[in-house]
Design a protein around this motif. Sequence first.
Motif, PDB file in Angstrom:
ATOM      1  N   ASP A   1       0.834  -1.205   0.000  1.00  0.00           N
ATOM      2  CA  ASP A   1       0.000   0.000   0.000  1.00  0.00           C
ATOM      3  C   ASP A   1       0.861   1.245   0.000  1.00  0.00           C
ATOM      4  O   ASP A   1       0.599   2.217  -0.751  1.00  0.00           O
ATOM      5  N   ARG A   2       1.880   1.268   0.795  1.00  0.00           N
ATOM      6  CA  ARG A   2       2.774   2.437   0.854  1.00  0.00           C
ATOM      7  C   ARG A   2       3.585   2.572  -0.444  1.00  0.00           C
ATOM      8  O   ARG A   2       3.912   3.676  -0.882  1.00  0.00           O
ATOM      9  N   LEU A   3       3.888   1.405  -1.032  1.00  0.00           N
ATOM     10  CA  LEU A   3       4.636   1.454  -2.292  1.00  0.00           C
ATOM     11  C   LEU A   3       3.778   2.068  -3.405  1.00  0.00           C
ATOM     12  O   LEU A   3       4.277   2.852  -4.239  1.00  0.00           O
ATOM     13  N   ARG A   4       2.489   1.773  -3.432  1.00  0.00           N
ATOM     14  CA  ARG A   4       1.585   2.333  -4.449  1.00  0.00           C
ATOM     15  C   ARG A   4       1.411   3.828  -4.247  1.00  0.00           C
ATOM     16  O   ARG A   4       1.247   4.588  -5.221  1.00  0.00           O
ATOM     17  N   GLU A   5       1.399   4.265  -2.966  1.00  0.00           N
ATOM     18  CA  GLU A   5       1.201   5.689  -2.682  1.00  0.00           C
ATOM     19  C   GLU A   5       2.476   6.498  -2.899  1.00  0.00           C
ATOM     20  O   GLU A   5       2.474   7.713  -2.758  1.00  0.00           O
ATOM     21  N   GLY A   6       3.549   5.855  -3.213  1.00  0.00           N
ATOM     22  CA  GLY A   6       4.799   6.556  -3.492  1.00  0.00           C
ATOM     23  C   GLY A   6       5.558   6.941  -2.255  1.00  0.00           C
ATOM     24  O   GLY A   6       6.428   7.820  -2.292  1.00  0.00           O
ATOM     25  N   LYS A   7       5.258   6.349  -1.194  1.00  0.00           N
ATOM     26  CA  LYS A   7       5.973   6.644   0.051  1.00  0.00           C
ATOM     27  C   LYS A   7       7.173   5.739   0.221  1.00  0.00           C
ATOM     28  O   LYS A   7       8.001   5.931   1.058  1.00  0.00           O
TER      29      LYS A   7
END
Length: 552
Positions: free
Chosen positions: A546-552
Amino acid sequence: MNQIESRVASARRRLIFAQFGRNLCWTLFAAILVAVIAIAVPAMRVMEVDFSLWTNAWLVGAGVVAVIAAAVHAIATAPSKQSVAAEVDRRFGLRERLSSSISMDADSRNSDFGLALVSDAEKKAAKIAVAEKFSLQPTRLGWLPISLIPVLVIVLALLEPATSTNAGGTPKIDIAEVTQVKTAATQLKKRIQQQKRKASAEGLKEAEELFEKMEADLDKISKRENMDRKEAMIALNDLKKQLEERREQLGSPDQMRRAMSQMKGLESGPADKIAKSIEKGEFGNAKDLVKQLANKMRDGKLSEEEKSQLKKQVSQMKEQLEKAVKEHEKKKQELQQKIDQARKEGRGEDAAKMQQKMNEMSQKDAQMQQMQKMAEAMSQAQQAMQQGDAGQAADAMEQMADQLGEMQQEMSELEDLQSALEDLSQSKSQMRCEGCGGAGCQQCQGGGMGGMGEGQGQGDGLGKGSGAGDRPEDEVDTNTYETQVRGKVKKGKAIIAGFADGPNRKGITQEDVKQSIEAALSKESDPSENQTLPRSEREHAQQYFDRLREGK
């Protein structure tokens, strides 16, 4: 003097009534307290009484006793006329006029001074009212018995007579059951009295004391008015335990009989009948035979051949008795070593079982000691016969006879104890019997006593019908010999149970499965493999993507 005596008598009566009132307060307090306790007793324990009649009897009886006790004490401690007159003078301020007038003798009273004193005292006495100074008003002491009235009312209102019920709702003790128990206990007491007289006639002091104690215990049971069947059974079990403990102390003569029965190759001679009597347990007969043989030896009535035979028989019997004693001690030592070893290894249960067996073996120590004494007496007789001293040999044989006499006494006591145990068992059956009410009948006594006829019976099991007990044995000439038969061991046969089609196939062992699993775990996981992760790891991976998709 009429006025003086009248006032003094009135004051004396009032003093006595006042003392009676004070006494009554104390006696009523004690009487009510005792009545309350007595009324509460049927509520705490079962009593075969009418509760209402019991209560009224105690209340009325306590009140009557209290009044009588108070009156007796008041009369016994009543003051004299002289002391009452002095008390009247003191309370009314008459300066000893009345007491002086009463205390004067006839001569003094007829004198001028006496007449003047009496006349003045009568005038003063006529003017006084005794009731003013000698009142009969109640005092605070009257509250003492009244304080217990609420307690008495609460006891009468709340307490109910107790009944013999348990948690299961068992009804109270049946009078018929109590009567049955008393009847059976009375009959058992009579049989124990017969056993006591028999033991006294045979000189068995310890058995006589034991039966006397049992008789006293049975007397208590037969006189109890509320003993039910369960309590009676418990009491009889206690008596049974006492009999069994005494029987265990005596042990058993079987060890002697077993030792004598194991004699092999005993040569014939004058002691044949003695050995057979000991083997059968007829120690009294053996004692008589030994004494007869000792008398023959002392009188020189044995031939040289009989002496030689007797010498060999005595030697054989001595060796057999010594062998039995040594084997007994050896077994005890070996068992004790096993017990010690089990305790060291922490095997408490095995040690307890072996200790119980050790206790059973220790009960035979008394018999072993008697056998040892008999062996010593035989050894002395053997040495005396070898030396040609017939008198000393006869004395040694008489010592052996004494040992046999002691064993016969123990045998008689064992028989008495066994008979008493059977009587106890019969009494238990009588207490449970529904047909005879404890008096004894064919059903509760095990049928006919002889066992010789029709029907159920105890006895030798002879005749028609079902019997119980040992069958009679006849003495016959028998002999035994040792033999050894070697078995012919052959090769066993193979038996074909059936056939299975198909080729043989090697099975998979657990070790092969274990190695396969370990090999699979050691390999790297295939990324394309559809593998289910644990819940905690799945949540962690979900957060990562999820964090990878949000660019974090």
